[in-house]
Scaffold this motif. Structure first.
Motif, PDB file in Angstrom:
ATOM      1  N   SER A  83       6.500  15.868   4.753  1.00 12.28           N
ATOM      2  CA  SER A  83       6.451  16.241   3.342  1.00 12.28           C
ATOM      3  C   SER A  83       5.341  17.269   3.168  1.00 12.28           C
ATOM      4  CB  SER A  83       6.156  14.992   2.496  1.00 12.28           C
ATOM      5  OG  SER A  83       5.974  15.326   1.147  1.00 12.28           O
ATOM      6  N   SER A  84       5.503  18.176   2.192  1.00 11.87           N
ATOM      7  CA  SER A  84       4.479  19.210   1.979  1.00 11.87           C
ATOM      8  C   SER A  84       3.179  18.615   1.445  1.00 11.87           C
ATOM      9  CB  SER A  84       4.991  20.279   1.002  1.00 11.87           C
ATOM     10  OG  SER A  84       5.262  19.686  -0.258  1.00 11.87           O
ATOM     11  N   VAL A  85       3.291  17.440   0.808  1.00  7.98           N
ATOM     12  CA  VAL A  85       2.111  16.751   0.277  1.00  7.98           C
ATOM     13  C   VAL A  85       2.428  15.256   0.218  1.00  7.98           C
ATOM     14  CG1 VAL A  85       2.833  17.023  -2.154  1.00  7.98           C
ATOM     15  CG2 VAL A  85       0.395  16.749  -1.616  1.00  7.98           C
ATOM     16  N   TYR A  86       1.383  14.446   0.324  1.00  8.74           N
ATOM     17  CA  TYR A  86       1.538  12.997   0.184  1.00  8.74           C
ATOM     18  C   TYR A  86       0.635  12.505  -0.946  1.00  8.74           C
ATOM     19  CZ  TYR A  86       3.981  13.015   4.666  1.00  8.74           C
ATOM     20  OH  TYR A  86       4.886  13.255   5.673  1.00  8.74           O
ATOM     21  N   TYR A  87       1.177  11.604  -1.765  1.00  5.64           N
ATOM     22  CA  TYR A  87       0.419  11.025  -2.878  1.00  5.64           C
ATOM     23  C   TYR A  87       0.198   9.536  -2.600  1.00  5.64           C
ATOM     24  CZ  TYR A  87       2.034  15.297  -5.194  1.00  5.64           C
ATOM     25  OH  TYR A  87       2.305  16.614  -5.512  1.00  5.64           O
ATOM     26  N   THR A  88      -1.053   9.102  -2.668  1.00  2.00           N
ATOM     27  CA  THR A  88      -1.373   7.702  -2.363  1.00  2.00           C
ATOM     28  C   THR A  88      -1.893   6.981  -3.602  1.00  2.00           C
ATOM     29  OG1 THR A  88      -1.961   8.336  -0.103  1.00  2.00           O
ATOM     30  CG2 THR A  88      -2.699   6.172  -0.844  1.00  2.00           C
ATOM     31  N   GLY A  89      -1.387   5.805  -3.824  1.00  2.00           N
ATOM     32  CA  GLY A  89      -1.921   4.928  -4.861  1.00  2.00           C
ATOM     33  C   GLY A  89      -2.757   3.853  -4.204  1.00  2.00           C
ATOM     34  N   VAL A  90      -4.011   3.698  -4.667  1.00  2.00           N
ATOM     35  CA  VAL A  90      -4.909   2.674  -4.115  1.00  2.00           C
ATOM     36  C   VAL A  90      -5.115   1.596  -5.179  1.00  2.00           C
ATOM     37  CG1 VAL A  90      -7.207   2.196  -3.180  1.00  2.00           C
ATOM     38  CG2 VAL A  90      -6.086   4.381  -2.672  1.00  2.00           C
ATOM     39  N   ASP A  91      -4.645   0.400  -4.887  1.00  2.00           N
ATOM     40  CA  ASP A  91      -4.781  -0.719  -5.822  1.00  2.00           C
ATOM     41  C   ASP A  91      -5.773  -1.723  -5.244  1.00  2.00           C
ATOM     42  OD1 ASP A  91      -4.466  -2.540  -7.846  1.00  2.00           O
ATOM     43  OD2 ASP A  91      -2.438  -3.151  -7.298  1.00  2.00           O
ATOM     44  N   LEU A  92      -6.971  -1.762  -5.825  1.00  2.00           N
ATOM     45  CA  LEU A  92      -8.019  -2.685  -5.386  1.00  2.00           C
ATOM     46  C   LEU A  92      -7.899  -3.982  -6.178  1.00  2.00           C
ATOM     47  CD1 LEU A  92     -11.171  -0.360  -5.207  1.00  2.00           C
ATOM     48  CD2 LEU A  92      -9.904  -1.287  -3.291  1.00  2.00           C
ATOM     49  N   ALA A 122      -7.050 -10.189  -4.901  1.00  2.00           N
ATOM     50  CA  ALA A 122      -6.524 -10.877  -3.717  1.00  2.00           C
ATOM     51  C   ALA A 122      -6.087  -9.899  -2.629  1.00  2.00           C
ATOM     52  CB  ALA A 122      -5.354 -11.770  -4.108  1.00  2.00           C
ATOM     53  N   TYR A 123      -5.502  -8.792  -3.025  1.00  2.00           N
ATOM     54  CA  TYR A 123      -4.986  -7.836  -2.044  1.00  2.00           C
ATOM     55  C   TYR A 123      -5.424  -6.412  -2.383  1.00  2.00           C
ATOM     56  CZ  TYR A 123      -1.774 -11.272  -0.040  1.00  2.00           C
ATOM     57  OH  TYR A 123      -1.251 -12.364   0.596  1.00  2.00           O
ATOM     58  N   VAL A 162       7.230   6.504   1.148  1.00  2.00           N
ATOM     59  CA  VAL A 162       7.392   6.809   2.577  1.00  2.00           C
ATOM     60  C   VAL A 162       6.603   5.844   3.472  1.00  2.00           C
ATOM     61  CG1 VAL A 162       7.968   9.250   2.319  1.00  2.00           C
ATOM     62  CG2 VAL A 162       5.564   8.569   2.480  1.00  2.00           C
ATOM     63  N   ALA A 163       5.571   5.204   2.929  1.00  2.00           N
ATOM     64  CA  ALA A 163       4.777   4.261   3.730  1.00  2.00           C
ATOM     65  C   ALA A 163       3.948   3.384   2.809  1.00  2.00           C
ATOM     66  CB  ALA A 163       3.861   5.015   4.701  1.00  2.00           C
ATOM     67  N   GLY A 164       3.500   2.277   3.360  1.00  2.00           N
ATOM     68  CA  GLY A 164       2.644   1.381   2.570  1.00  2.00           C
ATOM     69  C   GLY A 164       1.981   0.353   3.458  1.00  2.00           C
ATOM     70  N   ALA A 165       0.878  -0.171   2.977  1.00  2.00           N
ATOM     71  CA  ALA A 165       0.156  -1.212   3.715  1.00  2.00           C
ATOM     72  C   ALA A 165      -0.641  -2.041   2.722  1.00  2.00           C
ATOM     73  CB  ALA A 165      -0.772  -0.585   4.752  1.00  2.00           C
ATOM     74  N   TYR A 166      -0.863  -3.291   3.065  1.00  2.00           N
ATOM     75  CA  TYR A 166      -1.707  -4.128   2.198  1.00  2.00           C
ATOM     76  C   TYR A 166      -2.446  -5.142   3.057  1.00  2.00           C
ATOM     77  CZ  TYR A 166       2.216  -7.459   2.460  1.00  2.00           C
ATOM     78  OH  TYR A 166       3.201  -8.308   2.894  1.00  2.00           O
ATOM     79  N   ARG A 167      -3.550  -5.614   2.509  1.00  2.00           N
ATOM     80  CA  ARG A 167      -4.369  -6.574   3.241  1.00  2.00           C
ATOM     81  C   ARG A 167      -5.049  -7.524   2.263  1.00  2.00           C
ATOM     82  NH1 ARG A 167      -8.810  -4.407   7.331  1.00  2.00           N
ATOM     83  NH2 ARG A 167      -6.965  -3.288   8.103  1.00  2.00           N
ATOM     84  N   PHE A 168      -5.075  -8.797   2.648  1.00  2.00           N
ATOM     85  CA  PHE A 168      -5.804  -9.783   1.852  1.00  2.00           C
ATOM     86  C   PHE A 168      -7.290  -9.435   1.880  1.00  2.00           C
ATOM     87  CE2 PHE A 168      -7.993 -13.845   1.184  1.00  2.00           C
ATOM     88  CZ  PHE A 168      -7.386 -14.239   0.003  1.00  2.00           C
ATOM     89  N   ILE A 182     -12.093  -1.497   4.184  1.00  2.00           N
ATOM     90  CA  ILE A 182     -10.684  -1.890   4.208  1.00  2.00           C
ATOM     91  C   ILE A 182      -9.785  -0.720   3.794  1.00  2.00           C
ATOM     92  CG2 ILE A 182      -8.932  -3.397   3.155  1.00  2.00           C
ATOM     93  CD1 ILE A 182     -11.162  -5.560   3.000  1.00  2.00           C
ATOM     94  N   VAL A 183     -10.161  -0.006   2.732  1.00  4.01           N
ATOM     95  CA  VAL A 183      -9.340   1.138   2.291  1.00  4.01           C
ATOM     96  C   VAL A 183      -9.282   2.192   3.401  1.00  4.01           C
ATOM     97  CG1 VAL A 183      -9.097   3.013   0.603  1.00  4.01           C
ATOM     98  CG2 VAL A 183      -9.777   0.736  -0.170  1.00  4.01           C
ATOM     99  N   LYS A 184     -10.433   2.432   4.055  1.00  7.72           N
ATOM    100  CA  LYS A 184     -10.480   3.419   5.149  1.00  7.72           C
ATOM    101  C   LYS A 184      -9.576   2.982   6.305  1.00  7.72           C
ATOM    102  CE  LYS A 184     -14.404   5.538   6.136  1.00  7.72           C
ATOM    103  NZ  LYS A 184     -15.789   5.752   6.643  1.00  7.72           N
ATOM    104  N   GLU A 185      -9.622   1.691   6.663  1.00  8.89           N
ATOM    105  CA  GLU A 185      -8.791   1.186   7.759  1.00  8.89           C
ATOM    106  C   GLU A 185      -7.304   1.294   7.432  1.00  8.89           C
ATOM    107  OE1 GLU A 185     -12.100  -2.007   9.501  1.00  8.89           O
ATOM    108  OE2 GLU A 185     -10.292  -2.759   8.491  1.00  8.89           O
TER     109      GLU A 185
END
Length: 280
Positions: free
Chosen positions: A30-39, A42-43, A56-62, A80-83
């Motif tokens: 993709s020419s650009v990627y947009y990320t949503g960070v939900d702090l 719990a997760y 296109v992708a996603g990840a979550y962590r307790f 955690i956000v960096k990882e």
């Protein structure tokens, strides 16, 4: 109560697509990627969209870096956000630059700087910062009603009239309180109670135990929505995954209450939909 309308069809499809790409990311460039960070309390959830705002992708962590909507472990949150960012970059084979974030309504003056610095500290350029229920509405597309985001620590309420947010509120009751009640009732540790609550097989059994807390959440909602003549309630947030919660809230508030397919992912997706390339 599940509602079939165009807004929920869009939201439910978005969530379904996101659930798929968490397991198997879409690797088309993709020419650009947009990320949503939900702090969350719990997760921590990261949702990545492509140039067409498709998942296109996603990840979550307790994580326990946020309490009652406020960042309490600043270094832990950045780590955690960096990882998660690095994990997604590795899968996609590209650098994720732009991110948006959100926080509970009414906490901007207290905590917006901390959230912004967490996202920047993890290596993102932050392009938007908004309140959680308003962010969720980018996915829900509600014109009129109350969006209620029941997270781990707080219940956030945004009231919309003709597509515009006219009122926001946030109170410290959420999933943490549900877990505390379960811990007391079943003689479990807090962590054990939290795990017990997350298993869908236990939900029917837990509803009578949790009814007093759900009724408290309902009274919070009622107090905020009655003066604005709200006609419908829409639930988002991880705590709303509890099966049957919408029926109790509907009964207590005397208002039709709806929730989308997986309420936990609506807010992070809504945050990502608000991401741009214009740095704050």
């Amino acid at each position: 109560m599940q509602r079939v309308n165009s807004a929920f069809q869009y939201c439910d499809q978005l969530v379904r697509d996101f659930e798929k790409v968490i397991k198997k990311p879409i690797l088309n460039k993709s020419s650009v990627y947009y990320t949503g960070v939900d702090l969350g309390t719990a997760y921590i959830v990261l949702a990545v969209l492509d140039e067409n705002y498709q998942p296109v992708a996603g990840a979550y962590r307790f994580a326990s870096v946020v309490k009652d909507g406020m960042v309490v472990d600043y270094i832990g949150a950045i780590r955690i956000v960096k990882e998660l960012k690095q994990e997604l970059e590795q899968k996609l084979g590209t650098e994720l630059i732009y991110a948006a974030a959100a926080l509970p309504p009414g906490t901007f003056s207290l905590d917006s700087g901390a959230i912004k610095h967490v996202v920047q500290g993890a290596g993102f350029e932050i392009t938007n910062l908004l309140d959680e229920p308003t962010a969720a509405n980018a996915a829900l597309k509600i014109k009129d009603g109350a969006i209620v985001d029941i997270g781990g620590g707080t219940t956030g309420i945004s009231i919309l009239k003709e597509g515009k947010v006219i009122y926001v509120a946030d109170e410290a009751t959420g999933g943490t309180h549900f877990s505390l009640v379960i811990a007391g009732a079943y003689k479990l540790s807090f962590d054990q109670a939290d795990q017990y609550k997350r298993d869908f097989k236990n939900h029917r059994e837990l509803i009578p135990v949790l009814r007093p807390v759900i009724e408290k959440v309902s009274s919070i909602i009622s107090r905020h929505v009655t003066k604005h003549q709200v006609k419908e309630i829409y639930l988002v947030g991880g705590t709303c995954c509890l099966e049957g919660i919408e029926d109790i809230i509907a009964k207590q508030t005397n208002l039709p209450t709806y929730k989308p397919q997986n309420p936990m992912f609506v807010t992070p997706l809504g945050i990502a939909l608000n991401c741009t390339q214009e740095i704050l």
